[in-house]
Scaffold this motif. Structure first.
Motif, mmCIF file in Angstrom:
data_model
loop_
_atom_site.group_PDB
_atom_site.id
_atom_site.type_symbol
_atom_site.label_atom_id
_atom_site.label_comp_id
_atom_site.label_asym_id
_atom_site.label_seq_id
_atom_site.Cartn_x
_atom_site.Cartn_y
_atom_site.Cartn_z
ATOM 1 N N UNK A 143 39.201 10.048 -33.869
ATOM 2 C CA UNK A 143 39.620 9.479 -32.584
ATOM 3 C C UNK A 143 40.938 8.730 -32.751
ATOM 4 N N UNK A 144 41.763 8.760 -31.707
ATOM 5 C CA UNK A 144 43.023 8.027 -31.776
ATOM 6 C C UNK A 144 42.794 6.550 -31.435
ATOM 7 N N UNK A 145 43.830 5.757 -31.584
ATOM 8 C CA UNK A 145 43.718 4.312 -31.390
ATOM 9 C C UNK A 145 43.303 3.967 -29.958
ATOM 10 N N UNK A 146 43.802 4.703 -28.994
ATOM 11 C CA UNK A 146 43.458 4.434 -27.590
ATOM 12 C C UNK A 146 41.964 4.645 -27.344
ATOM 13 N N UNK A 147 41.395 5.674 -27.952
ATOM 14 C CA UNK A 147 39.958 5.929 -27.799
ATOM 15 C C UNK A 147 39.136 4.828 -28.475
ATOM 16 N N UNK A 148 39.577 4.386 -29.658
ATOM 17 C CA UNK A 148 38.878 3.295 -30.338
ATOM 18 C C UNK A 148 38.984 2.006 -29.525
ATOM 19 N N UNK A 149 40.156 1.762 -28.935
ATOM 20 C CA UNK A 149 40.334 0.582 -28.085
ATOM 21 C C UNK A 149 39.387 0.612 -26.897
ATOM 22 N N UNK A 150 39.174 1.784 -26.322
ATOM 23 C CA UNK A 150 38.283 1.893 -25.167
ATOM 24 C C UNK A 150 36.846 1.557 -25.560
ATOM 25 N N UNK A 151 36.408 2.005 -26.723
ATOM 26 C CA UNK A 151 35.054 1.682 -27.188
ATOM 27 C C UNK A 151 34.928 0.178 -27.400
ATOM 28 N N UNK A 152 35.938 -0.424 -28.052
ATOM 29 C CA UNK A 152 35.920 -1.877 -28.260
ATOM 30 C C UNK A 152 35.941 -2.602 -26.917
ATOM 31 N N UNK A 153 36.738 -2.132 -25.966
ATOM 32 C CA UNK A 153 36.800 -2.753 -24.634
ATOM 33 C C UNK A 153 35.440 -2.678 -23.944
ATOM 34 N N UNK A 154 34.764 -1.532 -24.065
ATOM 35 C CA UNK A 154 33.431 -1.388 -23.466
ATOM 36 C C UNK A 154 32.459 -2.411 -24.057
ATOM 37 N N UNK A 155 32.517 -2.574 -25.389
ATOM 38 C CA UNK A 155 31.648 -3.538 -26.056
ATOM 39 C C UNK A 155 31.952 -4.970 -25.649
ATOM 40 N N UNK A 156 33.228 -5.326 -25.618
ATOM 41 C CA UNK A 156 33.614 -6.679 -25.213
ATOM 42 C C UNK A 156 33.267 -6.922 -23.747
ATOM 43 N N UNK A 157 33.451 -5.916 -22.893
ATOM 44 C CA UNK A 157 33.112 -6.053 -21.478
ATOM 45 C C UNK A 157 31.620 -6.338 -21.315
ATOM 46 N N UNK A 158 30.805 -5.567 -22.032
ATOM 47 C CA UNK A 158 29.357 -5.733 -21.899
ATOM 48 C C UNK A 158 28.880 -7.063 -22.459
ATOM 49 N N UNK A 159 29.329 -7.417 -23.648
ATOM 50 C CA UNK A 159 28.770 -8.588 -24.326
ATOM 51 C C UNK A 159 29.460 -9.906 -23.941
ATOM 52 N N UNK A 160 30.752 -9.899 -23.780
ATOM 53 C CA UNK A 160 31.484 -11.140 -23.522
ATOM 54 C C UNK A 160 31.633 -11.403 -22.023
ATOM 55 N N UNK A 161 32.166 -10.443 -21.307
ATOM 56 C CA UNK A 161 32.470 -10.677 -19.900
ATOM 57 C C UNK A 161 31.265 -10.509 -18.983
ATOM 58 N N UNK A 162 30.355 -9.604 -19.310
ATOM 59 C CA UNK A 162 29.179 -9.396 -18.463
ATOM 60 C C UNK A 162 27.916 -9.993 -19.075
ATOM 61 N N UNK A 163 28.062 -10.736 -20.163
ATOM 62 C CA UNK A 163 26.940 -11.431 -20.813
ATOM 63 C C UNK A 163 25.758 -10.490 -21.020
ATOM 64 N N UNK A 164 26.012 -9.430 -21.783
ATOM 65 C CA UNK A 164 25.021 -8.389 -22.071
ATOM 66 C C UNK A 164 24.447 -7.806 -20.781
ATOM 67 N N UNK A 165 25.362 -7.561 -19.842
ATOM 68 C CA UNK A 165 25.039 -6.960 -18.547
ATOM 69 C C UNK A 165 24.059 -7.779 -17.715
ATOM 70 N N UNK A 166 24.024 -9.109 -17.903
ATOM 71 C CA UNK A 166 23.161 -9.952 -17.083
ATOM 72 C C UNK A 166 23.913 -10.560 -15.897
ATOM 73 N N UNK A 167 25.241 -10.373 -15.843
ATOM 74 C CA UNK A 167 26.025 -10.868 -14.704
ATOM 75 C C UNK A 167 27.264 -9.976 -14.541
ATOM 76 N N UNK A 168 27.982 -10.175 -13.459
ATOM 77 C CA UNK A 168 29.240 -9.473 -13.182
ATOM 78 C C UNK A 168 29.089 -7.959 -13.286
ATOM 79 N N UNK A 169 28.044 -7.436 -12.680
ATOM 80 C CA UNK A 169 27.809 -5.993 -12.691
ATOM 81 C C UNK A 169 29.010 -5.263 -12.093
#
Length: 185
Positions: A143-169
């Motif tokens: 995978x290229x860097x952009x694809x790896x960044x997207x996976x990391x962004x998905x993880x950070x979005x779920x765990x940090x910004x959406x608090x393990x998907x308990x808010x900000x759906x």
């Protein structure tokens, strides 16, 4: 220049080594010849002549050019303690997950169409094993860097910004302008 997620994943796996990799030029070359099963294969991997490889193995040559030294170190690190790296990767992907520390620009879009202007944030967040598995698998599959960044962004979005998907759906997170990133197992 910004760090790359792929290199950060490699460095995280290198931290689990139980023995240091060979340091001297001669020791590195002997290791590569042994791993690649011959001087011809080592020469091809490094982009040098077979005779040059033989000279390094015998100790007749001792100081490679900077660019060759970098290639040798990279080839040795890539092959050093593969079972240890595989075990650490499996553990991260099945039970432990990984920790991402980054300074990057994050912006948001929500389902209702509202947006928040992107800004630089410092974030250190543990990601669950599923994201470790996705990152390592994508890295192995080229995978290229952009694809790896997207996976990391998905993880950070779920765990940090959406608090393990308990808010900000439905909150979409953009992860750009990475100033630094460090991944630890």
């Amino acid at each position: 220049m910004a760090d790359s997620i792929g290199n950060s994943l490699d460095r995280a796996l290198e931290k689990v080594f139980t023995r240091p990799a060979p340091k001297s030029t001669q020791a590195q070359m002997k290791y590569l010849v042994k791993q690649l099963k011959g001087t011809k294969a080592a020469a091809q991997a490094l982009g040098i002549s077979q005779r040059t490889v033989e000279r390094y193995v015998k100790g007749q040559l001792k100081r490679p050019r900077q660019e060759l030294r970098g290639r040798m170190e990279g080839e040795v690190r890539k092959r050093w303690q593969p079972q240890i790296k595989a075990k650490a990767r499996k553990k991260a992907a099945s039970t432990d997950g990984l920790v991402v520390s980054t300074r990057a620009r994050f912006g948001f879009t929500s389902a209702e169409g509202t947006t928040d202007d992107a800004r630089i944030r410092d974030i250190t967040q543990a990601l669950p094993p599923e994201f470790a598995d996705r990152l390592f698998t994508a890295r192995e599959q080229g995978a290229n860097e952009k694809q790896l960044q997207q996976i990391a962004a998905d993880g950070l979005a779920q765990m940090y910004f959406r608090d393990n998907n308990s808010r900000a759906q439905g909150l979409g997170v953009e992860f750009t302008d990475v100033e630094h990133i460090r991944i630890d197992l």
